[in-house]
Scaffold this motif. Structure first.
Motif, PDB file in Angstrom:
ATOM      1  N   TYR A 214       0.783  -1.236   0.000  1.00  0.00           N
ATOM      2  CA  TYR A 214       0.000   0.000   0.000  1.00  0.00           C
ATOM      3  C   TYR A 214       0.819   1.293   0.000  1.00  0.00           C
ATOM      4  O   TYR A 214       0.267   2.336  -0.344  1.00  0.00           O
ATOM      5  N   THR A 215       2.093   1.252   0.383  1.00  0.00           N
ATOM      6  CA  THR A 215       2.821   2.521   0.477  1.00  0.00           C
ATOM      7  C   THR A 215       4.108   2.467  -0.339  1.00  0.00           C
ATOM      8  O   THR A 215       4.062   2.332  -1.550  1.00  0.00           O
ATOM      9  N   ARG A 216       5.266   2.540   0.317  1.00  0.00           N
ATOM     10  CA  ARG A 216       6.504   2.777  -0.419  1.00  0.00           C
ATOM     11  C   ARG A 216       6.949   1.630  -1.313  1.00  0.00           C
ATOM     12  O   ARG A 216       7.776   1.829  -2.206  1.00  0.00           O
ATOM     13  N   GLY A 217       6.401   0.436  -1.133  1.00  0.00           N
ATOM     14  CA  GLY A 217       6.833  -0.687  -1.954  1.00  0.00           C
ATOM     15  C   GLY A 217       5.872  -1.098  -3.043  1.00  0.00           C
ATOM     16  O   GLY A 217       6.163  -2.025  -3.803  1.00  0.00           O
ATOM     17  N   HIS A 218       4.751  -0.410  -3.191  1.00  0.00           N
ATOM     18  CA  HIS A 218       3.672  -0.967  -4.006  1.00  0.00           C
ATOM     19  C   HIS A 218       3.954  -0.925  -5.504  1.00  0.00           C
ATOM     20  O   HIS A 218       3.377  -1.712  -6.251  1.00  0.00           O
ATOM     21  N   ARG A 219       4.844  -0.054  -5.967  1.00  0.00           N
ATOM     22  CA  ARG A 219       5.087   0.030  -7.410  1.00  0.00           C
ATOM     23  C   ARG A 219       5.954  -1.130  -7.920  1.00  0.00           C
ATOM     24  O   ARG A 219       5.791  -1.583  -9.048  1.00  0.00           O
ATOM     25  N   ASP A 220       6.879  -1.589  -7.098  1.00  0.00           N
ATOM     26  CA  ASP A 220       7.737  -2.724  -7.465  1.00  0.00           C
ATOM     27  C   ASP A 220       7.943  -3.557  -6.208  1.00  0.00           C
ATOM     28  O   ASP A 220       8.885  -3.361  -5.443  1.00  0.00           O
ATOM     29  N   MET A 221       7.045  -4.500  -5.988  1.00  0.00           N
ATOM     30  CA  MET A 221       6.992  -5.224  -4.722  1.00  0.00           C
ATOM     31  C   MET A 221       8.174  -6.155  -4.535  1.00  0.00           C
ATOM     32  O   MET A 221       8.685  -6.309  -3.422  1.00  0.00           O
ATOM     33  N   ALA A 222       8.643  -6.791  -5.609  1.00  0.00           N
ATOM     34  CA  ALA A 222       9.791  -7.680  -5.491  1.00  0.00           C
ATOM     35  C   ALA A 222      11.046  -6.899  -5.132  1.00  0.00           C
ATOM     36  O   ALA A 222      11.842  -7.327  -4.285  1.00  0.00           O
TER      37      ALA A 222
ATOM     38  N   GLU B 198      -3.926  -9.547 -10.290  1.00  0.00           N
ATOM     39  CA  GLU B 198      -3.409  -8.198 -10.425  1.00  0.00           C
ATOM     40  C   GLU B 198      -1.883  -8.190 -10.482  1.00  0.00           C
ATOM     41  O   GLU B 198      -1.218  -9.039  -9.878  1.00  0.00           O
ATOM     42  N   SER B 199      -1.346  -7.188 -11.175  1.00  0.00           N
ATOM     43  CA  SER B 199       0.094  -6.952 -11.236  1.00  0.00           C
ATOM     44  C   SER B 199       0.413  -5.620 -10.579  1.00  0.00           C
ATOM     45  O   SER B 199      -0.453  -4.735 -10.467  1.00  0.00           O
ATOM     46  N   ASP B 200       1.664  -5.459 -10.145  1.00  0.00           N
ATOM     47  CA  ASP B 200       2.095  -4.145  -9.664  1.00  0.00           C
ATOM     48  C   ASP B 200       2.521  -3.293 -10.864  1.00  0.00           C
ATOM     49  O   ASP B 200       2.412  -3.711 -12.022  1.00  0.00           O
ATOM     50  N   ALA B 201       3.013  -2.090 -10.602  1.00  0.00           N
ATOM     51  CA  ALA B 201       3.353  -1.173 -11.684  1.00  0.00           C
ATOM     52  C   ALA B 201       4.525  -1.664 -12.525  1.00  0.00           C
ATOM     53  O   ALA B 201       4.702  -1.228 -13.663  1.00  0.00           O
ATOM     54  N   SER B 202       5.322  -2.590 -11.982  1.00  0.00           N
ATOM     55  CA  SER B 202       6.445  -3.142 -12.745  1.00  0.00           C
ATOM     56  C   SER B 202       6.008  -4.293 -13.650  1.00  0.00           C
ATOM     57  O   SER B 202       6.823  -4.835 -14.393  1.00  0.00           O
ATOM     58  N   GLY B 203       4.740  -4.671 -13.572  1.00  0.00           N
ATOM     59  CA  GLY B 203       4.235  -5.767 -14.385  1.00  0.00           C
ATOM     60  C   GLY B 203       4.393  -7.140 -13.768  1.00  0.00           C
ATOM     61  O   GLY B 203       4.163  -8.145 -14.432  1.00  0.00           O
ATOM     62  N   THR B 204       4.742  -7.202 -12.485  1.00  0.00           N
ATOM     63  CA  THR B 204       4.908  -8.476 -11.786  1.00  0.00           C
ATOM     64  C   THR B 204       3.611  -8.845 -11.077  1.00  0.00           C
ATOM     65  O   THR B 204       3.021  -8.002 -10.378  1.00  0.00           O
TER      66      THR B 204
ATOM     67  N   ALA C 244      20.078 -18.069   4.861  1.00  0.00           N
ATOM     68  CA  ALA C 244      19.024 -18.616   4.000  1.00  0.00           C
ATOM     69  C   ALA C 244      18.863 -20.111   4.231  1.00  0.00           C
ATOM     70  O   ALA C 244      19.842 -20.849   4.357  1.00  0.00           O
ATOM     71  N   GLY C 245      17.601 -20.555   4.303  1.00  0.00           N
ATOM     72  CA  GLY C 245      17.291 -21.965   4.409  1.00  0.00           C
ATOM     73  C   GLY C 245      17.286 -22.537   5.804  1.00  0.00           C
ATOM     74  O   GLY C 245      16.972 -23.715   5.986  1.00  0.00           O
ATOM     75  N   GLN C 246      17.590 -21.731   6.825  1.00  0.00           N
ATOM     76  CA  GLN C 246      17.703 -22.278   8.180  1.00  0.00           C
ATOM     77  C   GLN C 246      16.495 -22.024   9.064  1.00  0.00           C
ATOM     78  O   GLN C 246      16.283 -22.750  10.037  1.00  0.00           O
ATOM     79  N   ALA C 247      15.710 -21.004   8.754  1.00  0.00           N
ATOM     80  CA  ALA C 247      14.608 -20.657   9.647  1.00  0.00           C
ATOM     81  C   ALA C 247      13.386 -20.254   8.839  1.00  0.00           C
ATOM     82  O   ALA C 247      13.496 -19.623   7.783  1.00  0.00           O
ATOM     83  N   PHE C 248      12.220 -20.626   9.339  1.00  0.00           N
ATOM     84  CA  PHE C 248      10.958 -20.249   8.720  1.00  0.00           C
ATOM     85  C   PHE C 248      10.513 -18.891   9.241  1.00  0.00           C
ATOM     86  O   PHE C 248      10.504 -18.642  10.441  1.00  0.00           O
ATOM     87  N   ARG C 249      10.177 -17.994   8.323  1.00  0.00           N
ATOM     88  CA  ARG C 249       9.488 -16.755   8.676  1.00  0.00           C
ATOM     89  C   ARG C 249       8.531 -16.443   7.530  1.00  0.00           C
ATOM     90  O   ARG C 249       8.959 -16.141   6.431  1.00  0.00           O
ATOM     91  N   TYR C 250       7.251 -16.515   7.832  1.00  0.00           N
ATOM     92  CA  TYR C 250       6.240 -16.294   6.800  1.00  0.00           C
ATOM     93  C   TYR C 250       6.423 -14.924   6.165  1.00  0.00           C
ATOM     94  O   TYR C 250       6.546 -13.920   6.870  1.00  0.00           O
ATOM     95  N   SER C 251       6.423 -14.883   4.826  1.00  0.00           N
ATOM     96  CA  SER C 251       6.774 -13.647   4.138  1.00  0.00           C
ATOM     97  C   SER C 251       6.064 -13.527   2.799  1.00  0.00           C
ATOM     98  O   SER C 251       6.312 -14.323   1.885  1.00  0.00           O
ATOM     99  N   SER C 252       5.210 -12.511   2.684  1.00  0.00           N
ATOM    100  CA  SER C 252       4.639 -12.184   1.383  1.00  0.00           C
ATOM    101  C   SER C 252       5.713 -11.679   0.429  1.00  0.00           C
ATOM    102  O   SER C 252       5.550 -11.774  -0.796  1.00  0.00           O
ATOM    103  N   GLY C 253       6.794 -11.148   0.979  1.00  0.00           N
ATOM    104  CA  GLY C 253       7.904 -10.721   0.136  1.00  0.00           C
ATOM    105  C   GLY C 253       8.543 -11.883  -0.595  1.00  0.00           C
ATOM    106  O   GLY C 253       8.886 -11.779  -1.785  1.00  0.00           O
ATOM    107  N   ASP C 254       8.729 -13.014   0.079  1.00  0.00           N
ATOM    108  CA  ASP C 254       9.296 -14.195  -0.576  1.00  0.00           C
ATOM    109  C   ASP C 254       8.440 -14.604  -1.778  1.00  0.00           C
ATOM    110  O   ASP C 254       8.956 -14.974  -2.838  1.00  0.00           O
ATOM    111  N   SER C 255       7.124 -14.541  -1.619  1.00  0.00           N
ATOM    112  CA  SER C 255       6.220 -14.948  -2.703  1.00  0.00           C
ATOM    113  C   SER C 255       6.351 -14.014  -3.901  1.00  0.00           C
ATOM    114  O   SER C 255       6.350 -14.461  -5.058  1.00  0.00           O
ATOM    115  N   ASN C 256       6.467 -12.723  -3.663  1.00  0.00           N
ATOM    116  CA  ASN C 256       6.576 -11.786  -4.778  1.00  0.00           C
ATOM    117  C   ASN C 256       7.952 -11.832  -5.430  1.00  0.00           C
ATOM    118  O   ASN C 256       8.083 -11.532  -6.627  1.00  0.00           O
ATOM    119  N   LEU C 257       8.968 -12.233  -4.692  1.00  0.00           N
ATOM    120  CA  LEU C 257      10.267 -12.492  -5.321  1.00  0.00           C
ATOM    121  C   LEU C 257      10.162 -13.675  -6.286  1.00  0.00           C
ATOM    122  O   LEU C 257      10.750 -13.656  -7.376  1.00  0.00           O
TER     123      LEU C 257
END
Length: 359
Positions: free
Chosen positions: A158-166, A225-231, A178-191
């Motif tokens: 919704y704010t500073r990251g919405h144009r290019d979420m990845a 839906e896609s963000d402004a970067s087309g992702t 990386a790979g050692q601990a679980f932390r739920y992340s919508s960022g991981d999904s958009n990457l």
């Protein structure tokens, strides 16, 4: 001759009866009824207060057994034709789409994510498999209404990251290897959604969810839906009707097979349904697999949904969205909602569904 032909036709008939597949429309079975169904409806469709948003507020409940509609009910304004916001069910939808790309040989689970998304250059150890397990190690805060000022996901959507979420997600620092601990992340999904763009190419990317997954399954009314970067906003913004989402559930229930086509490789489905080894069990929390949630006992803790079979798995979203799959019961259940106060409980609904459908 006629005796052999009769036997052949009988075998075809039995096979067809044992495994139903939806065409343009879902086949229907006799609808369930009785006291257990009444109890299910009392729980799922309690009187709702749209002014206060209190209590359990079910928008849709669809039960598929053996590939046939067994029960279906909606609450206005949602109907069978409404593409409903799925929120984080979108993440499991992305995992399903990635399974098609995996079967096409476009990537391996141990590929570095930066191979497909160079903006991750300061995190070279993150693999695609880590992202699918929500184990990137990025210092991501998945807080919602209760802590919006500290929330990475609110800033991304919704704010500073919405144009290019990845790109916003990739800019986070690490809190663990990386790979050692679980932390739920919508960022991981958009990457992962951004990595898919490199896998298939920008020309194919905009149509890829439809040509690779939705059209083979007969899904006609999906919106993503896609963000402004087309992702594609793979964390949150896919919309499907309940019947269309059930097609994804049936695909997974039958091991990635749709009719006579193995759309998802079997080893991909096995990865989706394997508990992440670094997960530390939390009471009543579903266990993370490969962008799906599992009803598995791990780390000495009981199954999170004790009244459901241990092979139950699900795609889950904010405000009560759920796609449940029970292979041993041949059940696929879609539940859409607008729950705001935590009243809704997965195990309670699953328990009542099982009581309603069992003889």
């Amino acid at each position: 001759m006629f005796k052999g032909l009769s036997l052949f036709l009988l075998l075809i008939s039995l096979t067809a009866h044992a495994e139903q597949w939806p065409g343009e429309q879902w086949p229907t079975a006799p609808q369930i009824a009785g006291p257990a169904v009444d109890a299910l409806e009392t729980y799922a469709f309690a009187s709702r207060n749209d002014a206060t948003h209190e209590g359990i507020r079910t928008d849709a409940l669809l039960i598929i057994r053996d590939g046939q509609i067994l029960y279906e009910r909606y609450a206005a304004p949602t109907t069978a034709q409404t593409p409903h916001l799925t929120w984080s069910i979108s993440k499991s939808l992305l995992a399903t789409l990635l399974g098609v790309a995996y079967g096409e040989g476009r990537f391996k689970l141990d590929d570095p994510a930066l191979k497909f998304y160079p903006a991750l250059d300061k995190h070279p150890a993150i693999t695609l498999g880590h992202l699918l397990n929500w184990a990137s190690g990025l210092d991501w805060q998945e807080d919602y209404e209760y802590a919006p000022l500290k929330s990475s996901v609110v800033a991304m959507l919704y704010t500073r990251g919405h144009r290019d979420m990845a790109a916003f997600a990739a800019a986070h620092d690490s809190y663990a290897p990386a790979g050692q601990a679980f932390r739920y992340s919508s960022g991981d999904s958009n990457l992962l959604a951004a990595a898919l763009k490199s896998m298939v190419g920008p020309q194919r990317y905009a149509d890829y969810p439809w040509t690779a997954l939705f059209e083979p399954l007969g899904i006609r009314h999906a919106v993503w839906e896609s963000d402004a970067s087309g992702t594609f906003v793979a964390s949150s913004y896919a919309y499907l009707t309940a019947r269309d989402l059930a097609r994804v559930g049936l695909l997974m229930a039958r091991g990635g097979r749709w009719n006579d086509r193995q759309l998802l490789p079997e080893d991909w489905v096995a990865f989706n349904l394997k508990p992440f080894a670094g997960y530390k069990a939390q009471q009543d929390e579903a266990v993370p697999g490969g962008h799906w949630w599992l009803n598995r006992p791990v780390d000495g803790a009981p199954s999170p949904w004790p009244d459901a079979p241990p092979d139950t798995f699900a795609a889950l979203g904010h405000w009560g969205q759920a796609l449940y799959v029970m292979p041993s019961e041949k059940l696929v259940i879609v539940r859409y909602g607008d729950d705001r106060d935590g009243s809704y409980k997965h195990n309670e609904l699953l328990k009542r569904v099982l009581q309603a459908v069992r003889p």
